[in-house]
Write a protein that holds these residues in place. Sequence first.
Motif, PDB file in Angstrom:
ATOM      1  N   GLY A 172       0.779  -1.235   0.000  1.00 15.95           N
ATOM      2  CA  GLY A 172       0.000   0.000   0.000  1.00 15.95           C
ATOM      3  C   GLY A 172       0.803   1.274   0.000  1.00 15.95           C
ATOM      4  N   GLY A 209      -4.558   1.628  -2.890  1.00 16.66           N
ATOM      5  CA  GLY A 209      -5.404   0.523  -2.465  1.00 16.66           C
ATOM      6  C   GLY A 209      -6.347   0.073  -3.561  1.00 16.66           C
ATOM      7  N   GLN A 263      -3.055  -4.127   4.768  1.00 11.25           N
ATOM      8  CA  GLN A 263      -2.969  -2.860   4.062  1.00 11.25           C
ATOM      9  C   GLN A 263      -2.179  -1.931   4.972  1.00 11.25           C
ATOM     10  OE1 GLN A 263      -6.655  -0.865   3.002  1.00 11.25           O
ATOM     11  NE2 GLN A 263      -5.585   0.454   1.549  1.00 11.25           N
ATOM     12  N   THR A 284     -10.943  -2.166  -1.725  1.00 10.59           N
ATOM     13  CA  THR A 284      -9.627  -2.749  -1.407  1.00 10.59           C
ATOM     14  C   THR A 284      -9.789  -4.126  -0.773  1.00 10.59           C
ATOM     15  OG1 THR A 284      -8.744  -0.518  -1.037  1.00 10.59           O
ATOM     16  CG2 THR A 284      -7.460  -2.361  -0.177  1.00 10.59           C
TER      17      THR A 284
END
Length: 344
Positions: free
Chosen positions: A90, A102, A128, A140
């Motif tokens: 990310g 994302g 993430q 995402t």
Amino acid sequence: MASAGIGRIKLGSQGLEVSAQGLGCMGMSGWYGPPKPEQDMISLIHHAIHTGVTFLDTSDMYGPFLNEILLGKALKGGLREKVELATKFGVTVVDGKREIRGDPAYVREACEASLKRLDVDSIDLYYQHRIDTRVPIEVTVGELKKLVEEGKIKYIGLSEASASTIRRAHAVHPITAVQLEWSLWSRDVEEEIIPTCRELGIGIVSYSPLGRGFFTSGPKVVENLTDNDVRKFLPRFQPENLEHNKTIFERVNEIAMRKGCTTSQLALAWVHHQGKDVCPIPGTTKIQNFNQNIGALSVRLTPEEIAEIESFASENDVKGDRYAEGASTWKISETPPLSSWKAL
């Protein structure tokens, strides 16, 4: 053989089990000074695994890429099956500037690249690393869910996500763990984020549980920092704030001396005492410091001692923010509603 003292905990409610203390690997490949000698770091990782610390934390951003490659080498020879491997995606660097991503195409691209660098078939816990505020979190996590279904990752995590972001993500696919900065000088997560994780059955992974070395050596930590050490630029490590914050270190040190442990062991023990759903991941590049860190698991704190520590180490007692202004943290991690999504 694993030490009886390390123990195991269930991280979240989806089935992931990890060592009660993990190993943060970031500092091995930069950020806190230059990358350390590869063979020394592989020896440290092997020592950790044989001691029973099997929860290893990395990211594609560490290096960048160097740390995942290092772990891939360290886990050769049958060690992959003995560890719980966590990495993150990310954060990218484009033309020298940091960018958070994302979007689904990038999620998949980053995962494939991490699998290759780590030289593994699947990642146990995929976080993430920072939240892309341009992309609805549902989008995402929707892509991460596909990666779970394909067997490329086993469990999904978030790092530096707000309570509402966590809730929205969890509604798409169960989130196994949230990684956040939690220590005696970073306690603002206790108000809303920790209770949200507990309500949803999400495990808590505490990064920088020793205040990025502050609870190891106090204000002296800044004396030997190299020019490329990120701590040089963090507000809490600036002279005017460090002078104020040293009082917290001194008070923790007094209690540690009383208990016959080190200041860092006491600070780490405090994190361990926050609950059986919490796994701190202190980082180190030295075996002796690693051994000292696992000694924190043997430090027992009474409710009275915890109250005493917390009386002078509250959120309001610390001067300086965790990061420089404008940094991507849970405080600014809200994403647009799903209804607004149009692919980038």
